[in-house]
Structure formats: C-alpha cells, structure tokens
Motif scaffolding. Structure first.
Motif, PDB file in Angstrom:
ATOM      1  N   LEU A   1      -5.423 -13.407  11.891  1.00 21.19           N
ATOM      2  CA  LEU A   1      -5.026 -13.410  13.308  1.00 21.19           C
ATOM      3  C   LEU A   1      -4.116 -14.611  13.483  1.00 21.19           C
ATOM      4  O   LEU A   1      -4.399 -15.687  12.952  1.00 21.19           O
ATOM      5  CB  LEU A   1      -6.245 -13.594  14.216  1.00 21.19           C
TER       6      LEU A   1
ATOM      7  N   SER B   1      -1.724 -17.237  16.123  1.00 19.22           N
ATOM      8  CA  SER B   1      -1.411 -17.717  17.460  1.00 19.22           C
ATOM      9  C   SER B   1      -0.595 -18.989  17.302  1.00 19.22           C
ATOM     10  O   SER B   1      -0.638 -19.637  16.257  1.00 19.22           O
ATOM     11  CB  SER B   1      -2.698 -18.010  18.239  1.00 19.22           C
TER      12      SER B   1
ATOM     13  N   THR C   1      -8.601 -18.883  19.641  1.00 15.44           N
ATOM     14  CA  THR C   1      -9.942 -18.352  19.944  1.00 15.44           C
ATOM     15  C   THR C   1     -10.059 -17.992  21.423  1.00 15.44           C
ATOM     16  O   THR C   1     -10.764 -17.044  21.778  1.00 15.44           O
ATOM     17  CB  THR C   1     -11.038 -19.354  19.541  1.00 15.44           C
TER      18      THR C   1
ATOM     19  N   HIS D   1      -8.438 -14.682  22.028  1.00 10.39           N
ATOM     20  CA  HIS D   1      -9.222 -13.585  21.462  1.00 10.39           C
ATOM     21  C   HIS D   1     -10.686 -13.594  21.909  1.00 10.39           C
ATOM     22  O   HIS D   1     -11.532 -12.936  21.312  1.00 10.39           O
ATOM     23  CB  HIS D   1      -9.116 -13.606  19.937  1.00 10.39           C
TER      24      HIS D   1
ATOM     25  N   TRP E   1     -17.350  -9.257  16.731  1.00 13.23           N
ATOM     26  CA  TRP E   1     -16.075  -9.784  17.230  1.00 13.23           C
ATOM     27  C   TRP E   1     -14.948  -9.522  16.232  1.00 13.23           C
ATOM     28  O   TRP E   1     -13.869  -9.070  16.607  1.00 13.23           O
ATOM     29  CB  TRP E   1     -16.210 -11.296  17.519  1.00 13.23           C
TER      30      TRP E   1
ATOM     31  N   GLN F   1     -10.875  -7.228  16.423  1.00 15.56           N
ATOM     32  CA  GLN F   1      -9.608  -7.958  16.483  1.00 15.56           C
ATOM     33  C   GLN F   1      -8.451  -7.229  15.796  1.00 15.56           C
ATOM     34  O   GLN F   1      -8.666  -6.467  14.855  1.00 15.56           O
ATOM     35  CB  GLN F   1      -9.770  -9.352  15.846  1.00 15.56           C
TER      36      GLN F   1
END
Lengths: 142, 142, 142, 142
Positions: D4, D6, D40, D43, D133, D137
């Motif tokens: 993931l 960011s 975090t 997400h 979780w 994602q």
C-alpha cells in the motif's frame, strides 16, 4: 493594537507527547514556529528573505501559559498575531486551540530582534526593508 | 575486529518519553551521539577537531534494533565501539543498557563518511590526519 | 524570598543546535528540566515520588529571556532556584551560564501546579506531603 | 511484493536543522512517522484504532540510509509503502524526496510488532482484526 493574523493547523506527532500522555510543554514553541512561518510566508517575509536582506531575527523572549492539554490524535489550530510596534522588535502573540475538545490550550508570546548577519550586532532601529514591508501590509485592529 | 570502547551514563529526560510511557524510538540516536562524542572526546578527536582539519563527518547510515523499553527514571548506560576499517568510513556499534532492569534495550550502528568542508565533496580515501590518529589509539580485539 | 538552589552541568548535543549554529531556543526548556530534576532528586522529591503521593505537577507557565548564544562544544551550567510560596504553586527560577564564554545566556521561570492523578483535578491548597517536605528543607535567603 | 502506498508533504522546521545547516539525521524518523500515520489514517487503521482493538505496535527495528541533505526552506515529500507479509510484523519502506533539489535524500525501513495492551506480551501470530483489515485493502504490486 494593529495586527496581522494567520492560523496553521497542526497534526501532533507521537514523538511530541510525553509519558503523561499529552504534548510535552516545550513542543508548543515548535507549534508557534509553524504559525509564525505560515504568517511570514503568506506575507512575503520568510527567514530566508530576511537573511538575504542581511539580518537574522533571533528570539530574545518567550512566554507560554498552559490551560489545557493536547492528546495524540487531537486536531490542533495555532493562531498567530504579529503586532505593529515602533521599536525594532518583532512581537507575535499566539493561541493554540484543541479543535477536538474546543479548548484554548496555550497562549504565548515571542519577541525577536534584528541582528546583522555580517557582524552579529544588534540593530537598534527598524531596518529600512522591514519598515517598507510593514507599510504594505493589511493591518487590522485587535 | 579491532575496536575502541567507551561508555556514557544517561539521565532520561521526561521530554524524551512518549505517550506509551517509554523513551521514543528516535531518541536513541541522541543517546548514540552522547556515547560517540564521549569516545571521540576521550581519544582527542571531537567534531570540532575534525572540522579544524577541514572535514565534516556526516552520518550516511543508521540501524537500530529495539529489544526492551526505558521508562522515565530508569538508569541508562550506552556503550559505543568504534571499529577499525580500511575504507574511509567511521563505523560505530552501540548497546544501550537499562541498568534499572538490567536489560539490553537497544543495539545499533552508525556509519559516517569524510566530507571536505571547503566544497562538500566526499573523501574516498582516509584523510591523512585520521590515519595518524588511528595509529596512536589503544585498539583492542572484540 | 527563601529558596533552594542546585546546579547541573550540561553537555550540548549536536541535535540541539540549529542552522544558525547555536542552541535552538526551545531546547533551553530541556536544560531547565535537567536542573529542576537535579534539585528535586537531591532533595528527595522526584516526579516519581510525587506520583506515588497521588499527584502530577504539570507546568502551567514558562518564561525565557535570551541574552547570549551557546555553540556546540561550549560548556554549560544551569542554576535552578526553587522558591518558597504560600500558594499551591511550584515556582523555579533559572540561569543558564555559558562557561566557555563566561556569559549569562538565558534566564527563565517555570510554574507548576498540583493535579490529582485520580481525577486530574487541580489542587487549590498545598498537599500535606509537600508542606511536610518544605518544612524539612534547608532554605536560604536570596 | 504487495504494497500500500501513501505520501505526505512536509514543511521542515527550523528546530529540525542542526549546526551543519541541514536536517539532523534523527529527525527523519519523525518524517517517517508522518508518512506512516498518513497511510494508516487514509486506510482506517490509526494507532488509536489499533489501541481500541487491544494492541500497541511498538517499533522493533529501524534502518536509514542518507544520500543527500535537506536545507531549511526546502520542500519535502515522504513516500511510505506498507508491505504485506505472512508474519505478525508491520514493515514500512520509505523514501524522502527533496522537491527543491529533486534529489532522493533518505531511504528507510521500520518494523513494528503487535503487543497486547493488557499484559504487554508479544503477539506471535497476526491479530484477527489486522488480517480482516489487510483483506480489505487495495494492494498493488511493487
């Protein structure tokens, strides 16, 4: 008192909290710096700009009053007001608001002076470039 | 490996703890710095001494492994070992001991290089002054 | 004014300097903390001791005046004076001396209050344990 | 590796620079924290969320490699990539870009583990809430 105002939203870092679970008292001076830099940047008078004019503006006085705490995760807004004075001093007032609790957490003041980069001597009267800058700003009454 | 060893006792500051009640992980790099400075001072090679010889020694790599925590009020000892290498690198290893709990809390490494103050270029071979200094030190096997 | 005095020598960390080459103004609050902790430790009243009695002593006010700078490598001594007051406030005064230049660099004040750990309420009168402690200390006139 | 991603833009504080005029090497761990928290939060897995599930996620390992400097006033972007692993470890990779010079300044890694808030014991297998979780994602290949 004539002032310029600006505000800056802050995300509190985990490293800025202490073992009491709140923002450590000394870290508010970093939040003041953030708001001060935001204001001077918006109005075209950054540290780097001042440096190019031949001056440092070291801090000679700070005062902080703590009224409530900030927890990690709280949303925070810092207000800064630059005051207009005749003397060769740069005085800011601050309020730190905890937006999560809607509380005024901290009030403060910083005073800076003009020091020549060339020989680190204190400037006793306002540098011309600063007076010009002051005259161009949209001061409001506070 | 031939090494120089030194240790430095640390008093943890309240501002160095975080909201989990322990020393924030990034602050161990300050403790490493304390031990490194102690070692180089004891052996006559402070930052200022190196600077006078025309060099900075910026950090180019750090590694830390965290095994246990330090609480505010705990007694702490930081060990540093300078390693002797052929290359133009300054490599330190560290161990942070919590004397209160008798635990090894953190192990680490920092690597520095030599950079010329005059033009900020990297020095690819050991500066002569450093080699002279190395030859005078009481290295021990580790 | 009746006071208790203590002093603490400080080694300035490289990380505590800023791009002007001097100690960043906010870091003096860490030096104050060092001197305050030294004084309370010498006199048997550490944070942890106070915590065991059921109290936090958060800082509610700080004031700093900066008169000269500290460079990396300078030797520094921090003096702290605890003042004796009737009110439920803990007030310290500080002087930071640059031993290398023999200059007074910074003066300051911190004010703390007593807050109950159990419900985080402010204590308006001096806790009994603190009054007992005060009565046992070797106060001197200043 | 599935990841993931960011990124977070950073304004360097004057207090984060050191006497060499650049960001002090330990402060990059704060920038990593900013990017990690951004990822975090985006997400839906903040520290506070994890805490409510009964876990801390302390850092057990950090690695940083420094390739270029950041000056006060430079624009900075921090990229973070969360890696997907079978083991009960949270591993992030980072790149800090100096947008002003268009240089990659720092690369790094942090490793976190799951620790139960109740008794501070280490969790050897992934907590169920984290696995749920992960499955929700939008992982991409890197």
């Amino acid at each position: 008192m004539m002032v310029l105002h600006s505000s800056q939203d802050i995300t509190v870092r985990f490293s800025e909290t202490d073992a009491m679970g709140v923002v450590w008292h000394g870290n508010y001076l970093k939040f003041f710096e953030d708001a001060r830099d935001k204001l001077t940047e918006v109005h075209g008078l950054s540290h780097l700009e001042i440096y190019r004019k031949g001056y440092f503006t070291p801090i000679v006085k700070t005062e902080l009053t703590y009224k409530a705490s900030i927890l990690y995760g709280d949303q925070v807004r810092v207000h800064a007001w630059l005051e207009r004075h005749d003397s060769a001093k740069i005085i800011f007032r601050y309020e730190v608001i905890n937006l999560t609790t809607n509380q005024l957490t901290t009030e403060g003041m910083t005073m800076q002076v003009f020091m020549q980069v060339s020989d680190r001597t204190l400037e006793l009267i306002k540098p011309a470039f600063y007076e010009v800058w002051e005259n161009e700003q949209p001061w409001t009454e506070k």
